[in-house]
Design a protein around this motif. Structure first.
Motif, PDB file in Angstrom:
ATOM      1  N   MET A   1       0.827  -1.211   0.000  1.00  0.00           N
ATOM      2  CA  MET A   1       0.000   0.000   0.000  1.00  0.00           C
ATOM      3  C   MET A   1       0.859   1.258   0.000  1.00  0.00           C
ATOM      4  SD  MET A   1      -3.002   0.945   2.695  1.00  0.00           S
ATOM      5  CE  MET A   1      -3.775   2.572   2.697  1.00  0.00           C
ATOM      6  N   GLU A   2       1.970   1.229   0.751  1.00  0.00           N
ATOM      7  CA  GLU A   2       2.845   2.395   0.804  1.00  0.00           C
ATOM      8  C   GLU A   2       3.554   2.635  -0.523  1.00  0.00           C
ATOM      9  OE1 GLU A   2       6.953   3.826   3.040  1.00  0.00           O
ATOM     10  OE2 GLU A   2       5.834   2.114   3.808  1.00  0.00           O
ATOM     11  N   LYS A   3       4.046   1.563  -1.140  1.00  0.00           N
ATOM     12  CA  LYS A   3       4.856   1.710  -2.347  1.00  0.00           C
ATOM     13  C   LYS A   3       4.008   1.908  -3.604  1.00  0.00           C
ATOM     14  CE  LYS A   3       8.885   1.046  -0.341  1.00  0.00           C
ATOM     15  NZ  LYS A   3       9.902   2.128  -0.273  1.00  0.00           N
ATOM     16  N   ARG A   4       2.851   1.220  -3.654  1.00  0.00           N
ATOM     17  CA  ARG A   4       2.091   1.196  -4.904  1.00  0.00           C
ATOM     18  C   ARG A   4       0.654   1.668  -4.756  1.00  0.00           C
ATOM     19  NH1 ARG A   4       3.192   1.581  -9.224  1.00  0.00           N
ATOM     20  NH2 ARG A   4       1.739   0.058 -10.064  1.00  0.00           N
ATOM     21  N   SER A   5       0.255   2.116  -3.551  1.00  0.00           N
ATOM     22  CA  SER A   5      -1.126   2.534  -3.287  1.00  0.00           C
ATOM     23  C   SER A   5      -2.130   1.444  -3.666  1.00  0.00           C
ATOM     24  CB  SER A   5      -1.447   3.833  -4.042  1.00  0.00           C
ATOM     25  OG  SER A   5      -0.695   4.896  -3.533  1.00  0.00           O
ATOM     26  N   ALA A   6      -1.724   0.201  -3.503  1.00  0.00           N
ATOM     27  CA  ALA A   6      -2.593  -0.934  -3.816  1.00  0.00           C
ATOM     28  C   ALA A   6      -2.962  -1.651  -2.519  1.00  0.00           C
ATOM     29  CB  ALA A   6      -1.892  -1.896  -4.772  1.00  0.00           C
ATOM     30  N   LEU A   7      -3.948  -2.542  -2.603  1.00  0.00           N
ATOM     31  CA  LEU A   7      -4.419  -3.362  -1.482  1.00  0.00           C
ATOM     32  C   LEU A   7      -4.921  -2.524  -0.310  1.00  0.00           C
ATOM     33  CD1 LEU A   7      -1.639  -6.140  -1.318  1.00  0.00           C
ATOM     34  CD2 LEU A   7      -3.717  -6.099  -2.686  1.00  0.00           C
ATOM     35  N   LYS A   8      -5.523  -1.374  -0.605  1.00  0.00           N
ATOM     36  CA  LYS A   8      -5.991  -0.503   0.474  1.00  0.00           C
ATOM     37  C   LYS A   8      -7.067  -1.168   1.319  1.00  0.00           C
ATOM     38  CE  LYS A   8      -5.111   3.858  -1.981  1.00  0.00           C
ATOM     39  NZ  LYS A   8      -5.731   5.074  -2.533  1.00  0.00           N
ATOM     40  N   VAL A   9      -8.083  -1.697   0.651  1.00  0.00           N
ATOM     41  CA  VAL A   9      -9.190  -2.306   1.376  1.00  0.00           C
ATOM     42  C   VAL A   9      -8.702  -3.499   2.194  1.00  0.00           C
ATOM     43  CG1 VAL A   9     -11.416  -3.472   1.119  1.00  0.00           C
ATOM     44  CG2 VAL A   9     -10.847  -1.536  -0.365  1.00  0.00           C
ATOM     45  N   TRP A  10      -7.855  -4.315   1.585  1.00  0.00           N
ATOM     46  CA  TRP A  10      -7.341  -5.500   2.257  1.00  0.00           C
ATOM     47  C   TRP A  10      -6.480  -5.134   3.467  1.00  0.00           C
ATOM     48  CZ3 TRP A  10      -8.068 -10.202   3.390  1.00  0.00           C
ATOM     49  CH2 TRP A  10      -7.032 -11.061   3.753  1.00  0.00           C
ATOM     50  N   THR A  11      -5.669  -4.098   3.355  1.00  0.00           N
ATOM     51  CA  THR A  11      -4.800  -3.696   4.456  1.00  0.00           C
ATOM     52  C   THR A  11      -5.617  -3.195   5.637  1.00  0.00           C
ATOM     53  OG1 THR A  11      -3.085  -3.069   2.852  1.00  0.00           O
ATOM     54  CG2 THR A  11      -2.847  -2.233   5.093  1.00  0.00           C
ATOM     55  N   ILE A  12      -6.652  -2.407   5.357  1.00  0.00           N
ATOM     56  CA  ILE A  12      -7.526  -1.944   6.435  1.00  0.00           C
ATOM     57  C   ILE A  12      -8.186  -3.134   7.134  1.00  0.00           C
ATOM     58  CG2 ILE A  12      -9.681  -0.728   6.916  1.00  0.00           C
ATOM     59  CD1 ILE A  12      -7.440   1.189   6.568  1.00  0.00           C
ATOM     60  N   LEU A  13      -8.671  -4.084   6.349  1.00  0.00           N
ATOM     61  CA  LEU A  13      -9.317  -5.260   6.931  1.00  0.00           C
ATOM     62  C   LEU A  13      -8.335  -6.061   7.780  1.00  0.00           C
ATOM     63  CD1 LEU A  13     -11.786  -7.085   7.171  1.00  0.00           C
ATOM     64  CD2 LEU A  13     -11.073  -8.226   5.058  1.00  0.00           C
ATOM     65  N   LEU A  14      -7.104  -6.210   7.310  1.00  0.00           N
ATOM     66  CA  LEU A  14      -6.098  -6.943   8.086  1.00  0.00           C
ATOM     67  C   LEU A  14      -5.791  -6.249   9.409  1.00  0.00           C
ATOM     68  CD1 LEU A  14      -3.328  -8.272   5.653  1.00  0.00           C
ATOM     69  CD2 LEU A  14      -4.795  -9.600   7.173  1.00  0.00           C
ATOM     70  N   ALA A  15      -5.738  -4.918   9.394  1.00  0.00           N
ATOM     71  CA  ALA A  15      -5.478  -4.182  10.635  1.00  0.00           C
ATOM     72  C   ALA A  15      -6.585  -4.445  11.655  1.00  0.00           C
ATOM     73  CB  ALA A  15      -5.363  -2.690  10.340  1.00  0.00           C
ATOM     74  N   ILE A  16      -7.820  -4.512  11.182  1.00  0.00           N
ATOM     75  CA  ILE A  16      -8.948  -4.792  12.077  1.00  0.00           C
ATOM     76  C   ILE A  16      -8.891  -6.232  12.574  1.00  0.00           C
ATOM     77  CG2 ILE A  16     -11.464  -5.019  12.166  1.00  0.00           C
ATOM     78  CD1 ILE A  16     -11.620  -2.663  10.197  1.00  0.00           C
ATOM     79  N   LEU A  17      -8.631  -7.167  11.659  1.00  0.00           N
ATOM     80  CA  LEU A  17      -8.640  -8.583  12.027  1.00  0.00           C
ATOM     81  C   LEU A  17      -7.497  -8.936  12.972  1.00  0.00           C
ATOM     82  CD1 LEU A  17      -9.576 -10.310   8.646  1.00  0.00           C
ATOM     83  CD2 LEU A  17     -11.044  -9.886  10.629  1.00  0.00           C
ATOM     84  N   THR A  18      -6.342  -8.301  12.797  1.00  0.00           N
ATOM     85  CA  THR A  18      -5.189  -8.625  13.647  1.00  0.00           C
ATOM     86  C   THR A  18      -5.476  -8.294  15.103  1.00  0.00           C
ATOM     87  OG1 THR A  18      -3.640  -8.278  11.818  1.00  0.00           O
ATOM     88  CG2 THR A  18      -2.744  -8.196  14.044  1.00  0.00           C
ATOM     89  N   PHE A  19      -5.982  -7.094  15.355  1.00  0.00           N
ATOM     90  CA  PHE A  19      -6.312  -6.757  16.744  1.00  0.00           C
ATOM     91  C   PHE A  19      -7.524  -7.542  17.234  1.00  0.00           C
ATOM     92  CE2 PHE A  19      -8.197  -3.824  20.008  1.00  0.00           C
ATOM     93  CZ  PHE A  19      -7.233  -4.053  20.961  1.00  0.00           C
ATOM     94  N   SER A  20      -8.435  -7.875  16.322  1.00  0.00           N
ATOM     95  CA  SER A  20      -9.583  -8.702  16.713  1.00  0.00           C
ATOM     96  C   SER A  20      -9.109 -10.062  17.210  1.00  0.00           C
ATOM     97  CB  SER A  20     -10.536  -8.873  15.520  1.00  0.00           C
ATOM     98  OG  SER A  20     -11.073  -7.631  15.113  1.00  0.00           O
ATOM     99  N   LEU A  21      -8.092 -10.623  16.563  1.00  0.00           N
ATOM    100  CA  LEU A  21      -7.538 -11.894  17.024  1.00  0.00           C
ATOM    101  C   LEU A  21      -6.835 -11.739  18.370  1.00  0.00           C
ATOM    102  CD1 LEU A  21      -6.168 -13.319  13.655  1.00  0.00           C
ATOM    103  CD2 LEU A  21      -8.091 -14.196  14.980  1.00  0.00           C
ATOM    104  N   SER A  22      -6.241 -10.566  18.606  1.00  0.00           N
ATOM    105  CA  SER A  22      -5.647 -10.299  19.918  1.00  0.00           C
ATOM    106  C   SER A  22      -6.731 -10.258  20.993  1.00  0.00           C
ATOM    107  CB  SER A  22      -4.880  -8.974  19.900  1.00  0.00           C
ATOM    108  OG  SER A  22      -3.775  -9.032  19.031  1.00  0.00           O
ATOM    109  N   LEU A  23      -7.851  -9.603  20.685  1.00  0.00           N
ATOM    110  CA  LEU A  23      -8.965  -9.573  21.632  1.00  0.00           C
ATOM    111  C   LEU A  23      -9.530 -10.970  21.861  1.00  0.00           C
ATOM    112  CD1 LEU A  23     -10.932  -6.381  20.498  1.00  0.00           C
ATOM    113  CD2 LEU A  23      -9.478  -6.634  22.507  1.00  0.00           C
ATOM    114  N   LEU A  24      -9.602 -11.757  20.789  1.00  0.00           N
ATOM    115  CA  LEU A  24     -10.082 -13.131  20.924  1.00  0.00           C
ATOM    116  C   LEU A  24      -9.162 -13.932  21.848  1.00  0.00           C
ATOM    117  CD1 LEU A  24     -12.002 -15.407  20.061  1.00  0.00           C
ATOM    118  CD2 LEU A  24     -10.479 -15.840  18.121  1.00  0.00           C
ATOM    119  N   GLY A  25      -7.860 -13.735  21.711  1.00  0.00           N
ATOM    120  CA  GLY A  25      -6.918 -14.412  22.594  1.00  0.00           C
ATOM    121  C   GLY A  25      -7.128 -14.008  24.039  1.00  0.00           C
ATOM    122  N   THR A  26      -7.404 -12.723  24.288  1.00  0.00           N
ATOM    123  CA  THR A  26      -7.689 -12.260  25.641  1.00  0.00           C
ATOM    124  C   THR A  26      -8.931 -12.942  26.194  1.00  0.00           C
ATOM    125  OG1 THR A  26      -6.710 -10.105  25.126  1.00  0.00           O
ATOM    126  CG2 THR A  26      -8.146 -10.214  27.046  1.00  0.00           C
TER     127      THR A  26
END
Length: 664
Positions: free
Chosen positions: A265-290
């Motif tokens: 996303m930084e280099k090519r301005s691509a995968l914007k939607v996917w990167t946002i979703l991954l940021a949400i899912l990563t912390f969601s998995l952290s909350l799930l672990g808690t």
């Protein structure tokens, strides 16, 4: 008095967090700079209040103040000081206080070092961070207050869980929480960007350092936890696919995918939607672990046994933040631009492949972890999903990913040359084939899978340097010019090399210990000898020792090679007197990168034979050394100036002539 002040600081922190969660958000909405400026002030104040509250609880542990229920249940006056301090987070209430302290710490870091962020984005990030902080502060105060007093005051405490009285558990939880909670910043950036409706390459550049810092800590935390379980539990293994282990591994997989996606996303301005979703899912998995660790739905040496009320409260937090963020994402996703286009064979394509396999692997681990729980709730049937399932599903997903790793840095952006990249990997191909041939020769062709695994590990390690070699151009430019070119490369290039090399080292350790370790389980009497790992292990005697808060039976062993004594080893069975709980202390001897591991079992009555387990584990330390290399690569990348958000640019002082010309 210090305990009451700590409790009061916790309540004040909740009040400050409520202000932080509302005022900056309104300010960003109406464009009021004064309201937006409240965010950094409250973020710093909240962190200071929580730091004081945590210090107050620590002081109660250090002084063995058993009038505090949490100290009474998890400490003992005879416990060594290091374990008194680590006992602060060796329980549910104290660990949750550490959790929110780290959450506030990251918010304060954004407030301090995010000065180059757009004011509205910074305000929204701090507000979203405060939402999470407010929810967990309310959880602590309503269900898990660490400052509850008891009367009459007990004379002595109940001691900390014995398996937690280890230096590894003094280090492992803080590192793990820094990783878990650190991903909250990526989550806050994602939600803040969705609120603003503006996502671009600059957003990825701002979020990457925070994600990288969290990933480094989580990598070290998982490695430390793995090594602690290896030597403390006496079972001789380094990974059990325990549900709580999986709970930390899933955000690591998705966080790794997020790092690579943010790069595209930084280099090519691509995968914007996917990167946002991954940021949400990563912390969601952290909350799930808690939730998994603290809800009581899992039985594990890592889990905190809690009452159902706490589990329901955390489940509500989980649903609100995961459900709310995904709903906001669904509402905004259609308005987001897809970004730049690229060919399948390109660096973007390689990173997309990386994301595909990492997220699928995380999903596989998630299914294997949650399926027994869902099945039990639906039918009442109890099953366990163990190592065979994960090995058969996770392993095949990793093989193509590991094979593709060296190609990624060698492919050009937008359109790459696969044949050209392969030519630059001839050295790696040759080294991998050489590794396989050596294994087959040493095992007389009986370990084909091990040969393939060693070849894959060598392919990763040698291939990781191909990008640096190409950029330096040693063959055409010579050594002197090549080293000058290397010196001028960005630090992130060296960080990538170190991280990929570390991955290869870990794979080599896993392959060697899985294929070539030997295990001897036998009953031994004093004077008897067994062979293992090129040593003769002689059982000398059993002796008794008294520790500060435990008694132990120690097995003494002598290692002989060619009849000559080369070393002695001890393995022990401990009994912690306050809790009447036994533990096993393994004896470990490291020779280069391999280890001899001895664990004691039960003894026969009347001082008879003792069950002894002896493992020889070749190159087992590579598993954790590789993780250190990966984390070191992350640190080197984080030192790259381009990833240091808010770092002031260097400016040369104007010369006298330049100043005069400027004045003219």
């Amino acid at each position: 008095m210090i305990v009451e002040l700590g409790h009061y600081a916790l309540i004040l922190a909740l009040s400050v967090s409520l202000v932080q969660s509302v005022a900056p958000l309104i300010g960003a909405r109406i464009g009021d700079k004064r309201l937006m400026d409240i965010g950094p002030v409250t973020a710093s104040a909240g962190f200071l209040l929580l730091a004081f509250s945590f210090s107050a609880l620590t002081a109660a542990y250090v002084t063995s103040d058993f009038s505090v229920l949490n100290v009474f249940e998890n400490s003992h006056s005879l416990k060594p000081m290091i374990f008194k301090i680590s006992g602060v987070w060796g329980n549910h209430e104290g660990s949750m206080l550490l959790w929110v302290l780290i959450l506030a710490f990251f918010g304060a870091l954004v407030a301090t070092f995010g000065r180059d962020l757009p004011p509205s984005l910074k305000a929204n990030v701090l507000a979203v961070q405060a939402w999470v902080l407010t929810a967990f502060l309310a959880f602590i105060l309503l269900t898990s207050n660490p400052f509850t007093r008891i009367f009459p005051v007990p004379f002595e405490g109940q001691d900390l869980n014995p398996i937690l009285q280890d230096i590894g558990l003094a280090i492992h939880p803080p590192l793990l929480y820094l990783g878990y909670v650190g991903f909250s910043i990526a989550f806050s950036f994602a939600v803040a960007a969705l609120i603003d409706g503006r996502i671009d390459a600059a957003w990825a550049r701002w979020v990457r350092p925070w994600t990288l810092a969290a990933w480094i800590c989580l990598t070290l935390g998982i490695a430390m936890g793995s090594y602690w379980a290896y030597y403390e539990l006496g079972w001789g293994g380094w990974w059990f696919w325990d549900p709580v282990e999986n709970a930390s591994f899933m955000p690591w997989l998705s966080g790794t995918a997020l790092l690579h996606s943010a790069l595209v996303m930084e280099k090519r301005s691509a995968l914007k939607v996917w990167t946002i979703l991954l940021a949400i899912l990563t912390f969601s998995l952290s909350l799930l672990g808690t939730f998994l660790v603290r809800s009581g739905v899992l039985t594990s040496v890592h889990a905190f046994a809690t009452d159902p009320t706490r589990g329901v409260f955390i489940l509500a937090i989980l649903c609100i933040f995961i459900g709310g963020s995904l709903a906001l994402f669904a509402f905004r996703a259609s308005a987001l631009e897809s970004g730049g286009l690229f060919q399948p064979v390109s660096r973007e394509g390689a990173l997309v492949l990386n994301n595909l396999f990492l997220t699928t692997a995380a999903a596989t681990v998630l299914v294997g972890t949650l399926y027994p729980l869902v099945l039990e709730m639906a039918t009442g049937a109890k099953i366990s999903v163990g190592a065979p399932f994960f090995n058969l599903t996770f392993g095949p997903l990793m093989l193509p990913l590991l094979f593709a790793v060296p190609f990624g840095p060698l492919l050009a952006w937008k359109r790459g040359d696969l044949a050209g990249a392969t030519q630059r990997l001839y050295w790696a191909i040759g080294a991998a084939l050489g590794g396989a041939i050596i294994v087959l020769a040493l095992t007389r062709g009986t370990e084909i899978l091990a040969a393939f695994g060693v070849a894959l590990a060598v392919w990763l390690m040698v291939g990781s340097f191909a990008d640096l070699g190409q950029r330096a151009g040693f063959r055409k430019a010579g050594l002197a010019t090549g080293f000058k070119r290397l010196k001028g490369l960005p630090r992130s290039a060296f960080g990538t090399t170190l991280a990929h090399f570390g991955l290869g080292v870990t794979v080599l350790g896993i392959v060697c210990v899985s294929a070539f370790q030997t295990e001897v389980v036998t009953a031994m009497s004093p004077g008897e000898t067994r062979e293992s790992g090129g040593y003769s292990v002689r059982f000398d005697c059993m002796s008794e020792r008294q520790g500060p808060n435990y008694t132990e039976e120690v097995g003494n062993f002598t290692l002989l090679r060619d009849g000559t004594s080369v070393d002695t080893m001890e393995s022990a069975r401990r009994l912690y007197t306050a809790r009447q709980m036994p533990t096993t202390e393994a004896g470990i001897r490291t020779e280069w990168f391999s280890q001899l591991y001895i664990s004691l079992g039960d003894s026969e009555a009347n001082g008879g034979a003792t069950v002894v387990r002896i493992w020889y584990k070749p190159l087992v330390t590579f598993i954790w050394i590789g993780a250190i290399f990966m984390a070191l690569g992350g640190c080197v990348s984080l030192a790259d100036r381009r990833l240091r958000v808010g770092a002031p640019g260097r400016r040369r002082a104007p010369t006298a002539v330049g100043a005069k010309a400027a004045g003219a």
